[in-house]
Write an enzyme that holds these catalytic residues in place. Structure first.
Site, PDB file in Angstrom:
ATOM      1  N   ASP A   1      44.338  -6.738   4.092  1.00  0.00           N
ATOM      2  CA  ASP A   1      44.672  -6.710   5.519  1.00  0.00           C
ATOM      3  C   ASP A   1      43.948  -5.566   6.244  1.00  0.00           C
ATOM      4  OD1 ASP A   1      46.086  -7.461   7.832  1.00  0.00           O
ATOM      5  OD2 ASP A   1      47.932  -7.816   6.705  1.00  0.00           O
TER       6      ASP A   1
ATOM      7  N   ASP B   1      47.273 -13.776  13.729  1.00  0.00           N
ATOM      8  CA  ASP B   1      48.153 -14.617  12.913  1.00  0.00           C
ATOM      9  C   ASP B   1      48.502 -15.940  13.583  1.00  0.00           C
ATOM     10  OD1 ASP B   1      48.107 -12.337  11.443  1.00  0.00           O
ATOM     11  OD2 ASP B   1      50.284 -12.136  11.277  1.00  0.00           O
TER      12      ASP B   1
HETATM   13  C1  GAL Z   1      49.230  -9.394   9.089  1.00  0.00           C
HETATM   14  C2  GAL Z   1      48.517 -10.562   8.423  1.00  0.00           C
HETATM   15  C3  GAL Z   1      49.564 -11.562   8.000  1.00  0.00           C
HETATM   16  C4  GAL Z   1      50.532 -10.906   7.039  1.00  0.00           C
HETATM   17  C5  GAL Z   1      51.118  -9.651   7.642  1.00  0.00           C
HETATM   18  C6  GAL Z   1      51.929  -8.858   6.632  1.00  0.00           C
HETATM   19  O1  GAL Z   1      48.298  -8.464   9.498  1.00  0.00           O
HETATM   20  O2  GAL Z   1      47.591 -11.113   9.312  1.00  0.00           O
HETATM   21  O3  GAL Z   1      48.950 -12.700   7.428  1.00  0.00           O
HETATM   22  O4  GAL Z   1      49.850 -10.622   5.837  1.00  0.00           O
HETATM   23  O5  GAL Z   1      50.107  -8.804   8.145  1.00  0.00           O
HETATM   24  O6  GAL Z   1      52.452  -7.688   7.179  1.00  0.00           O
END
Ligand code: GAL
Length: 499
Positions: free
Chosen positions: A154, A214
């Site tokens: 991430d 997301d």
């Molecule tokens: C976001 C990511 C998501 C999930 C989330 C977890 O940045 O895009 O898919 O992994 O973090 O905190």
């Protein structure tokens, strides 16, 4: 000096996608086709423990998902202690994972599945657990020692190390190298939400890269938290609808190729925010564009309609097709009706192995309508560019058989009997009353299934289109028609009047 050599290396890798497009597979030998599996984030958020993960993995076997080719079980955020250990290692939360992570990985492997982990190229994960910036080698080795096969990486708390392709490249490349140094094949899934255009340079060091903020369980709802509608807007945001993400992917589909794929985010199919038709669009378009097919719903509580979407082998077959060519959008038309949510209609075309094609007619508008695609439109690049042309007649001057990839969708009765465990033995489906929709990719690969014309992969033949003809479909509101086209033998060509 160090800067100069890093910069030179970066420029060299910018040129490498061309080299890989010319025939080699990938920098680490993985990702010939987009990844498949399940990730807990969309269904569970931060709530996760070993039991939930292992129940899900077991259900993936019992319901036949493993044998349909779904491979990775991915843990995602919130798995660790708030602090590293005294020697600086990441440590699993012992309440959530009483036997540790390796024990979970071993059990997932015993089920014939692969195991995915999560960290961030920052000081903390997005949920503020320790992450891997500055700890890449140690963490990569920890993951390898635990038997991890996949890392979702991430972008939170990255200390401002982004804003240029080079900054982001360097940060993500450090982990790529660290993973490679472990000697274990680990699928590297970049999750920096499309910042700094990873599709332009990540093929040389990652197997997939997220292209947007997301996904959200909505078909097309505008949302201020996902402000951009095109990929060249620097605010990835979150709460991005399915149509928002498809719109961002459209101009960059060709950046996905064997070895590295555009990641449109995990699937929301089954999470309750969309209609059945909308989920069919979501699943079909993720397969057409060659996004990963990572399920994101609660598998032990799956419903019949969710099951029969995610378990449609004819659609999975186009995602996993060995040609590895994403679909592109041939046209995109705003509806000429004056009403709220008029949406758009689009035609998508994809080359498949063995000379087949897939097309999708997507109706994002608010009313059902007939959509038409002429063979000349479908094969437009073959006709107009010298590069796409081969000697001999144009494909549009042949007749084509049309197979509907949703026509054999499994009945609710059969899906329910599989879900309730009445139609399976050890994960193998024994009820063959709906055999046209059953496929076991553990027994026969998708490539071999297509070569042997397996019905479950071809779908149902619904018509033949004559040379220079038109394919038509009435497509419901927020719906899709997906067809496989197979060229007719020239010997069996019929006159127009005979069709
Ligand atoms: C976001 C990511 C998501 C999930 C989330 C977890 O940045 O895009 O898919 O992994 O973090 O905190």
């Amino acid at each position: 000096m160090a800067y100069f050599s890093q910069r030179t290396a970066f420029l060299a890798v910018l040129l490498m996608p061309l080299a890989s497009a010319l025939g080699s597979t990938s920098y680490n030998g993985l990702a010939k086709t987009p990844q498949t599996g399940w990730d807990k984030w969309n269904a569970y958020g931060c709530e996760i423990d070993a039991e939930t993960l292992l129940d899900t993995a077991q259900k993936m076997v019992d319901l036949g998902f493993r044998d349909l080719g779904y491979k990775y079980v991915i843990l995602d955020d919130c798995w660790s202690n708030p602090e590293r250990s005294h020697n600086g290692s990441l440590v699993a939360n012992s309440t959530k994972f009483p036997e540790g992570i390796k024990a979970v990985a071993d059990k997932i492997h015993d089920l014939g599945l692969l195991f995915g982990m999560y960290s961030s190229a920052g000081l903390y994960t997005c949920a503020q657990y320790p992450a891997s910036l500055g700890h890449e080698r140690q963490d990569a080795q920890t993951f390898a020692d635990w038997g991890v096969d996949y890392l979702k990486y991430d972008n939170c708390y990255n200390q401002g190390q982004e804003g240029t392709s080079q900054l982001t490249f360097n940060r993500y490349d450090t982990m790529s190298k660290a993973l490679n140094e472990t000697g274990r094949p680990i699928w590297y899934s970049m999750c920096n939400w499309g910042r700094d255009y990873p599709w332009n340079w990540a093929q040389t060091m990652a197997n997939s890269w997220r292209i947007s903020g997301d996904v959200y369980d909505s078909f097309d709802r505008p949302d201020a938290r996902c402000p951009c509608t095109t990929y060249d807007c620097p605010l990835p945001g979150f709460h991005c609808s399915v149509m928002n993400i498809i719109g961002k992917a459209a101009p960059i589909v060709d950046k996905g190729q064997p070895g590295g794929w555009n990641d449109l985010d995990a699937l929301e199919v089954g999470n309750g925010g969309m209609s059945d038709d909308e989920y069919k669009v979501h699943f079909s378009m993720w397969a057409m564009i060659k996004s990963p097919l990572i399920m994101g719903t609660n598998i032990p509580k799956i419903t019949a309609s969710t099951y029969s979407i995610l378990a449609n082998p004819a659609v999975i077959a186009i995602s996993q097709d060995s040609a590895g060519t994403p679909a592109y959008r041939v046209w995109n038309r705003e509806a000429d009706i004056d009403q709220y949510d008029q949406g758009s209609q689009s035609l998508w075309v994809m080359s498949l192995s063995g000379g087949d094609f897939a097309i999708a007619l997507l109706n994002a508008g608010n009313t059902s309508m007939e959509l038409n695609a002429t063979l000349e439109e479908i094969f437009i690049d073959k006709a107009t560019t010298a590069g796409g042309r081969t000697k001999g007649p144009l494909p549009s001057s042949s007749g084509w058989d049309v197979y509907d990839l949703w026509a054999n969708r499994m009945s609710d009765v059969m899906a329910n009997s599989i879900i309730q465990g009445n139609a399976t033995v050890n994960g193998t489906i024994t009820d063959t009353s709906n055999s046209a929709t059953l496929y076991n990719a553990t027994e026969m690969s998708y490539a071999d299934g297509i070569k042997s014309n397996h019905t479950a992969l071809l779908g149902a033949k619904i018509s033949s289109v004559p040379p220079m003809g038109t394919i038509s479909a009435v497509v419901p509101r927020h719906g899709i028609a997906v067809f496989r086209l197979r060229k007719q033998d020239s010997g069996s060509l019929k006159k127009r009047s005979e069709l």
